[in-house]
Design a protein around this motif. Structure first.
Motif, PDB file in Angstrom:
ATOM      1  N   ASN A 135     -23.265 -10.375  -7.540  1.00  0.00           N
ATOM      2  CA  ASN A 135     -24.201 -11.427  -7.949  1.00  0.00           C
ATOM      3  C   ASN A 135     -25.576 -11.338  -7.310  1.00  0.00           C
ATOM      4  O   ASN A 135     -26.557 -11.795  -7.895  1.00  0.00           O
ATOM      5  CB  ASN A 135     -23.591 -12.802  -7.659  1.00  0.00           C
ATOM      6  N   ASP A 136     -25.669 -10.772  -6.115  1.00  0.00           N
ATOM      7  CA  ASP A 136     -26.980 -10.681  -5.459  1.00  0.00           C
ATOM      8  C   ASP A 136     -26.928  -9.619  -4.366  1.00  0.00           C
ATOM      9  O   ASP A 136     -25.880  -9.004  -4.108  1.00  0.00           O
ATOM     10  CB  ASP A 136     -27.425 -12.033  -4.892  1.00  0.00           C
ATOM     11  N   ALA A 137     -28.067  -9.416  -3.700  1.00  0.00           N
ATOM     12  CA  ALA A 137     -28.195  -8.335  -2.725  1.00  0.00           C
ATOM     13  C   ALA A 137     -27.360  -8.566  -1.468  1.00  0.00           C
ATOM     14  O   ALA A 137     -27.156  -7.634  -0.677  1.00  0.00           O
ATOM     15  CB  ALA A 137     -29.666  -8.152  -2.347  1.00  0.00           C
ATOM     16  N   LYS A 138     -26.864  -9.791  -1.265  1.00  0.00           N
ATOM     17  CA  LYS A 138     -26.040 -10.078  -0.085  1.00  0.00           C
ATOM     18  C   LYS A 138     -24.610  -9.577  -0.252  1.00  0.00           C
ATOM     19  O   LYS A 138     -23.861  -9.498   0.727  1.00  0.00           O
ATOM     20  CB  LYS A 138     -26.022 -11.582   0.176  1.00  0.00           C
ATOM     21  N   ALA A 139     -24.213  -9.238  -1.463  1.00  0.00           N
ATOM     22  CA  ALA A 139     -22.840  -8.800  -1.719  1.00  0.00           C
ATOM     23  C   ALA A 139     -22.577  -7.440  -1.083  1.00  0.00           C
ATOM     24  O   ALA A 139     -23.501  -6.632  -0.890  1.00  0.00           O
ATOM     25  CB  ALA A 139     -22.592  -8.734  -3.222  1.00  0.00           C
ATOM     26  N   PRO A 140     -21.331  -7.135  -0.750  1.00  0.00           N
ATOM     27  CA  PRO A 140     -21.008  -5.828  -0.163  1.00  0.00           C
ATOM     28  C   PRO A 140     -21.344  -4.682  -1.109  1.00  0.00           C
ATOM     29  O   PRO A 140     -21.449  -4.854  -2.325  1.00  0.00           O
ATOM     30  CB  PRO A 140     -19.487  -5.915   0.057  1.00  0.00           C
ATOM     31  N   LYS A 141     -21.492  -3.506  -0.509  1.00  0.00           N
ATOM     32  CA  LYS A 141     -21.717  -2.289  -1.290  1.00  0.00           C
ATOM     33  C   LYS A 141     -20.462  -1.435  -1.400  1.00  0.00           C
ATOM     34  O   LYS A 141     -20.434  -0.479  -2.181  1.00  0.00           O
ATOM     35  CB  LYS A 141     -22.847  -1.468  -0.673  1.00  0.00           C
ATOM     36  N   ARG A 142     -19.408  -1.771  -0.647  1.00  0.00           N
ATOM     37  CA  ARG A 142     -18.185  -0.979  -0.629  1.00  0.00           C
ATOM     38  C   ARG A 142     -17.001  -1.846  -1.073  1.00  0.00           C
ATOM     39  O   ARG A 142     -16.798  -2.944  -0.542  1.00  0.00           O
ATOM     40  CB  ARG A 142     -17.926  -0.413   0.769  1.00  0.00           C
ATOM     41  N   TYR A 143     -16.225  -1.314  -2.027  1.00  0.00           N
ATOM     42  CA  TYR A 143     -15.087  -2.042  -2.597  1.00  0.00           C
ATOM     43  C   TYR A 143     -13.883  -1.099  -2.561  1.00  0.00           C
ATOM     44  O   TYR A 143     -13.856  -0.085  -3.259  1.00  0.00           O
ATOM     45  CB  TYR A 143     -15.413  -2.500  -4.021  1.00  0.00           C
ATOM     46  N   THR A 144     -12.906  -1.449  -1.714  1.00  0.00           N
ATOM     47  CA  THR A 144     -11.792  -0.548  -1.441  1.00  0.00           C
ATOM     48  C   THR A 144     -10.523  -0.997  -2.152  1.00  0.00           C
ATOM     49  O   THR A 144     -10.141  -2.174  -2.106  1.00  0.00           O
ATOM     50  CB  THR A 144     -11.533  -0.463   0.076  1.00  0.00           C
ATOM     51  N   TYR A 145      -9.874  -0.028  -2.791  1.00  0.00           N
ATOM     52  CA  TYR A 145      -8.622  -0.236  -3.518  1.00  0.00           C
ATOM     53  C   TYR A 145      -7.556   0.653  -2.890  1.00  0.00           C
ATOM     54  O   TYR A 145      -7.675   1.875  -2.927  1.00  0.00           O
ATOM     55  CB  TYR A 145      -8.801   0.125  -4.996  1.00  0.00           C
ATOM     56  N   LYS A 146      -6.532   0.041  -2.293  1.00  0.00           N
ATOM     57  CA  LYS A 146      -5.433   0.825  -1.742  1.00  0.00           C
ATOM     58  C   LYS A 146      -4.387   1.034  -2.833  1.00  0.00           C
ATOM     59  O   LYS A 146      -4.004   0.108  -3.530  1.00  0.00           O
ATOM     60  CB  LYS A 146      -4.831   0.126  -0.534  1.00  0.00           C
ATOM     61  N   MET A 147      -3.937   2.285  -2.950  1.00  0.00           N
ATOM     62  CA  MET A 147      -3.044   2.657  -4.038  1.00  0.00           C
ATOM     63  C   MET A 147      -1.642   2.946  -3.515  1.00  0.00           C
ATOM     64  O   MET A 147      -1.471   3.603  -2.484  1.00  0.00           O
ATOM     65  CB  MET A 147      -3.598   3.883  -4.770  1.00  0.00           C
ATOM     66  N   LYS A 148      -0.657   2.442  -4.227  1.00  0.00           N
ATOM     67  CA  LYS A 148       0.741   2.748  -3.953  1.00  0.00           C
ATOM     68  C   LYS A 148       1.243   3.603  -5.111  1.00  0.00           C
ATOM     69  O   LYS A 148       1.192   3.179  -6.272  1.00  0.00           O
ATOM     70  CB  LYS A 148       1.557   1.466  -3.835  1.00  0.00           C
ATOM     71  N   VAL A 149       1.720   4.812  -4.779  1.00  0.00           N
ATOM     72  CA  VAL A 149       2.100   5.775  -5.813  1.00  0.00           C
ATOM     73  C   VAL A 149       3.558   6.181  -5.613  1.00  0.00           C
ATOM     74  O   VAL A 149       4.128   6.003  -4.532  1.00  0.00           O
ATOM     75  CB  VAL A 149       1.179   7.007  -5.768  1.00  0.00           C
ATOM     76  N   PRO A 150       4.189   6.741  -6.642  1.00  0.00           N
ATOM     77  CA  PRO A 150       5.580   7.179  -6.503  1.00  0.00           C
ATOM     78  C   PRO A 150       5.741   8.246  -5.416  1.00  0.00           C
ATOM     79  O   PRO A 150       4.809   9.000  -5.131  1.00  0.00           O
ATOM     80  CB  PRO A 150       5.915   7.738  -7.892  1.00  0.00           C
ATOM     81  N   GLN A 151       6.927   8.301  -4.837  1.00  0.00           N
ATOM     82  CA  GLN A 151       7.208   9.305  -3.826  1.00  0.00           C
ATOM     83  C   GLN A 151       6.997  10.714  -4.395  1.00  0.00           C
ATOM     84  O   GLN A 151       7.443  11.028  -5.488  1.00  0.00           O
ATOM     85  CB  GLN A 151       8.654   9.170  -3.328  1.00  0.00           C
ATOM     86  N   GLY A 152       6.298  11.527  -3.654  1.00  0.00           N
ATOM     87  CA  GLY A 152       6.019  12.898  -4.089  1.00  0.00           C
ATOM     88  C   GLY A 152       4.753  13.040  -4.896  1.00  0.00           C
ATOM     89  O   GLY A 152       4.318  14.164  -5.174  1.00  0.00           O
ATOM     90  N   ALA A 153       4.135  11.932  -5.287  1.00  0.00           N
ATOM     91  CA  ALA A 153       2.876  11.984  -6.041  1.00  0.00           C
ATOM     92  C   ALA A 153       1.706  12.162  -5.077  1.00  0.00           C
ATOM     93  O   ALA A 153       1.793  11.836  -3.897  1.00  0.00           O
ATOM     94  CB  ALA A 153       2.693  10.725  -6.869  1.00  0.00           C
ATOM     95  N   LYS A 154       0.604  12.678  -5.588  1.00  0.00           N
ATOM     96  CA  LYS A 154      -0.581  12.861  -4.762  1.00  0.00           C
ATOM     97  C   LYS A 154      -1.805  12.275  -5.435  1.00  0.00           C
ATOM     98  O   LYS A 154      -1.909  12.233  -6.664  1.00  0.00           O
ATOM     99  CB  LYS A 154      -0.805  14.339  -4.459  1.00  0.00           C
ATOM    100  N   ILE A 155      -2.721  11.793  -4.595  1.00  0.00           N
ATOM    101  CA  ILE A 155      -3.991  11.230  -5.056  1.00  0.00           C
ATOM    102  C   ILE A 155      -5.065  12.287  -4.833  1.00  0.00           C
ATOM    103  O   ILE A 155      -5.262  12.745  -3.709  1.00  0.00           O
ATOM    104  CB  ILE A 155      -4.340   9.944  -4.290  1.00  0.00           C
ATOM    105  N   GLU A 156      -5.742  12.686  -5.904  1.00  0.00           N
ATOM    106  CA  GLU A 156      -6.744  13.740  -5.812  1.00  0.00           C
ATOM    107  C   GLU A 156      -8.060  13.266  -6.403  1.00  0.00           C
ATOM    108  O   GLU A 156      -8.087  12.584  -7.437  1.00  0.00           O
ATOM    109  CB  GLU A 156      -6.307  14.976  -6.592  1.00  0.00           C
ATOM    110  N   GLN A 157      -9.148  13.635  -5.734  1.00  0.00           N
ATOM    111  CA  GLN A 157     -10.473  13.384  -6.287  1.00  0.00           C
ATOM    112  C   GLN A 157     -10.948  14.623  -7.003  1.00  0.00           C
ATOM    113  O   GLN A 157     -10.989  15.717  -6.433  1.00  0.00           O
ATOM    114  CB  GLN A 157     -11.462  12.984  -5.200  1.00  0.00           C
TER     115      GLN A 157
END
Length: 353
Positions: free
Chosen positions: A146-168
């Protein structure tokens, strides 16, 4: 067989079903409450950036009286959006489920809604989080700044199935297991109220995906950004589309709106290169799982690879990629200049041997 013509614009990528308005009351987290007026303000901000983003919402009313504000299955993909921000958003596709913890979930207010398929959490820091469950089975978790006072970083923690990998992959995020896609996030984007692009990117550390939005007073607020989650790169995969190619088996596929966003990479060259590779290899695994089987004829993969390589901007193109089983194998289909001759529609007469 047709080529697909895709314009590298997120505005053109958002397709779906228009949501209908529903008002919902909200109970607060502790003493806090988020009113439907706050939800309406966030909805209007998103629609102001691109109305197609809100029009894509699934026609499913939201409710804030139970544990789940919204729970639906669209095109075989399950989506759950909680009432309590401390619970996770979950997207469940053919290969498993991925859950995502919302940013500022410990201090945000409980869910409110003003429109079908849409839920808003007030983050109490000049920003709000508005997940939209789309009619194509994907989910956009919109951040409204809404304005310049808002954060610039928004973090999402992911829960994935066993053996899966998160790749960028460039500016996309993939969750995979054994070469198969479980879910992913399309390239990051952000726009201000006048439609001007705001610099943004993802950072991945372990199970946490952070969207960094470099907003400032030089932009017009509100700014809208989002991680766009999806499970299927292709919206439809079918055999022998009605009225097409009588007398031979034809396998047809159409990229989902989310898949198109991955493929075109928001028009950024590095994203396009990586997006092309994602559709080429991860997308082909999806075709094998859903349509052509694990040991398809060589010609089918050759035709598919040709479409992926040259499907961006051909004249007279449609939205389907059609693979004809009757075409001969053509392992040299990608020789320089050769594609101009066969245009992925080769016959025996087109072969060079």
């Amino acid at each position: 067989m047709r080529f697909v013509r895709i314009v590298a614009s997120l505005s053109a990528l958002s397709l779906g079903i228009a949501g209908t308005s529903v008002a919902a009351e909200s109970s607060g987290q502790g003493a806090d409450t988020t009113s439907s007026a706050t939800a309406q303000k966030a909805y209007q901000a998103i629609a102001g950036v691109d109305r197609k983003l809100t029009e894509a919402a699934a026609d499913v009313p939201a409710s804030t009286s139970g544990a789940d504000a919204l729970k639906t299955t669209q095109r075989g993909v399950g989506v759950t959006i909680p009432t309590d921000p401390r619970s996770d958003v979950t997207i469940a596709g053919r290969n498993g489920a991925v859950s995502v913890t919302l940013p500022f979930s410990g201090s945000a207010a409980k869910a409110a809604s003003s429109h079908s398929g849409t839920v808003t959490f007030d983050n109490k820091n000049s920003s709000s989080t508005t997940p939209i469950a789309r009619g194509d089975g994907s989910t956009q978790i919109n951040t409204v700044i809404n304005d310049a006072k808002a954060p610039k970083r928004y973090t999402y923690k992911m829960k994935v199935p066993q053996g899966a990998k998160i790749e960028q992959k460039a500016n996309s995020i993939l969750v995979t297991k054994n070469g198969k896609l479980i879910a992913g996030i399309a390239p990051a984007w952000a726009k201000d109220a006048k439609g001007k692009s705001v610099p943004t990117h993802y950072e991945v550390k372990g199970d946490a995906v952070t969207q960094v939005v470099d907003h400032s007073d030089k932009f017009t607020y509100p700014v809208v950004a989002d991680p766009w989650l999806g499970a299927d790169l292709f919206e439809t995969l079918e055999t022998n589309r009605k009225g097409q190619y009588e007398g031979q088996d034809v396998y047809s596929g159409m990229l989902s709106a989310w898949g198109m966003a991955v493929y075109t990479g928001s028009g950024i060259p590095s994203n396009i290169v990586v997006g092309n590779q994602i559709i080429r290899y991860i997308g082909w695994e999806e075709w094998k799982d859903r349509l052509v089987g694990q040991n398809p004829a060589a010609t089918l993969e050759q035709q598919y690879a040709c479409h992926v390589a040259y499907g961006y901007a051909f004249w007279g193109a449609g939205f389907h990629w059609d693979l004809e089983a009757a075409r001969p194998s053509n392992p040299m289909w990608d020789l320089p200049g050769y594609v101009l001759r066969h245009k992925c529609n080769w016959t025996q007469d087109d072969l060079w041997w």
